[in-house]
Scaffold this motif. Sequence first.
Motif, PDB file in Angstrom:
ATOM      1  N   GLY A 195       2.603  13.512   1.428  1.00  0.00           N
ATOM      2  CA  GLY A 195       2.996  12.197   0.940  1.00  0.00           C
ATOM      3  C   GLY A 195       2.952  11.179   2.063  1.00  0.00           C
ATOM      4  O   GLY A 195       3.352  11.469   3.184  1.00  0.00           O
ATOM      5  N   VAL A 196       2.457  10.003   1.757  1.00  0.00           N
ATOM      6  CA  VAL A 196       2.359   8.920   2.733  1.00  0.00           C
ATOM      7  C   VAL A 196       3.392   7.837   2.431  1.00  0.00           C
ATOM      8  O   VAL A 196       4.151   7.435   3.310  1.00  0.00           O
ATOM      9  CB  VAL A 196       0.948   8.311   2.719  1.00  0.00           C
ATOM     10  N   ALA A 197       3.408   7.368   1.204  1.00  0.00           N
ATOM     11  CA  ALA A 197       4.330   6.288   0.831  1.00  0.00           C
ATOM     12  C   ALA A 197       4.541   6.313  -0.672  1.00  0.00           C
ATOM     13  O   ALA A 197       3.663   6.723  -1.431  1.00  0.00           O
ATOM     14  CB  ALA A 197       3.780   4.933   1.269  1.00  0.00           C
ATOM     15  N   ASN A 223      11.218  -1.087  -6.812  1.00  0.00           N
ATOM     16  CA  ASN A 223      10.434  -1.578  -5.666  1.00  0.00           C
ATOM     17  C   ASN A 223      11.014  -1.166  -4.323  1.00  0.00           C
ATOM     18  O   ASN A 223      10.805  -1.852  -3.315  1.00  0.00           O
ATOM     19  CB  ASN A 223      10.267  -3.091  -5.708  1.00  0.00           C
ATOM     20  N   VAL A 224      11.729  -0.050  -4.318  1.00  0.00           N
ATOM     21  CA  VAL A 224      12.213   0.522  -3.061  1.00  0.00           C
ATOM     22  C   VAL A 224      11.138   1.460  -2.521  1.00  0.00           C
ATOM     23  O   VAL A 224      10.644   2.328  -3.243  1.00  0.00           O
ATOM     24  CB  VAL A 224      13.532   1.282  -3.276  1.00  0.00           C
ATOM     25  N   ALA A 225      10.791   1.264  -1.257  1.00  0.00           N
ATOM     26  CA  ALA A 225       9.704   2.029  -0.647  1.00  0.00           C
ATOM     27  C   ALA A 225      10.243   3.171   0.212  1.00  0.00           C
ATOM     28  O   ALA A 225      11.293   3.054   0.843  1.00  0.00           O
ATOM     29  CB  ALA A 225       8.836   1.116   0.199  1.00  0.00           C
ATOM     30  N   THR A 226       9.491   4.244   0.212  1.00  0.00           N
ATOM     31  CA  THR A 226       9.758   5.403   1.055  1.00  0.00           C
ATOM     32  C   THR A 226       8.482   5.724   1.814  1.00  0.00           C
ATOM     33  O   THR A 226       7.391   5.672   1.236  1.00  0.00           O
ATOM     34  CB  THR A 226      10.172   6.621   0.204  1.00  0.00           C
ATOM     35  N   TYR A 227       8.614   6.069   3.094  1.00  0.00           N
ATOM     36  CA  TYR A 227       7.445   6.348   3.925  1.00  0.00           C
ATOM     37  C   TYR A 227       7.598   7.677   4.658  1.00  0.00           C
ATOM     38  O   TYR A 227       8.703   8.076   5.034  1.00  0.00           O
ATOM     39  CB  TYR A 227       7.253   5.252   4.975  1.00  0.00           C
ATOM     40  N   ALA A 228       6.474   8.314   4.893  1.00  0.00           N
ATOM     41  CA  ALA A 228       6.457   9.452   5.793  1.00  0.00           C
ATOM     42  C   ALA A 228       6.747   8.944   7.206  1.00  0.00           C
ATOM     43  O   ALA A 228       6.360   7.826   7.569  1.00  0.00           O
ATOM     44  CB  ALA A 228       5.096  10.124   5.750  1.00  0.00           C
TER      45      ALA A 228
END
Length: 121
Positions: free
Chosen positions: A46-48, A54-59
């Motif tokens: 997973g990258v993003a 609209n809450v973002a999660t990132y590697a």
Amino acid sequence: QVQLVESGGGSVQAGGALRLSCRASRWTADYAMGWFRQALGKEREGVALIDIMNVATYADSVKGRFTISKDNAKNTLYLQMNNLKPEDTAMYYCTADPSAPRLWRGDARDWGQGTQVTVSS
């Protein structure tokens, strides 16, 4: 089911930037959407992700360099990738699922065909 079509991949030098796009076949405001990548000989990761709020999660490997965003009016997901590194080289896949946790596990229902990103040193 949602059909997803990615675009925007290409070849760049390290330090460069690319913006990936993912066009969905229908309205996806009620879906979590995300980007995964798979390099040759490695597992998909997973990258993003961006959820319905609209809450973002990132590697960890892309934090501070990549930005995920979504335009619901255009049914389009984006991934702005800055300061690219050779280790970012991979096939990038767009994905969508009503469940953000299921998507982030890699078990999303809908996937695109992928777009290749190659970063040279």
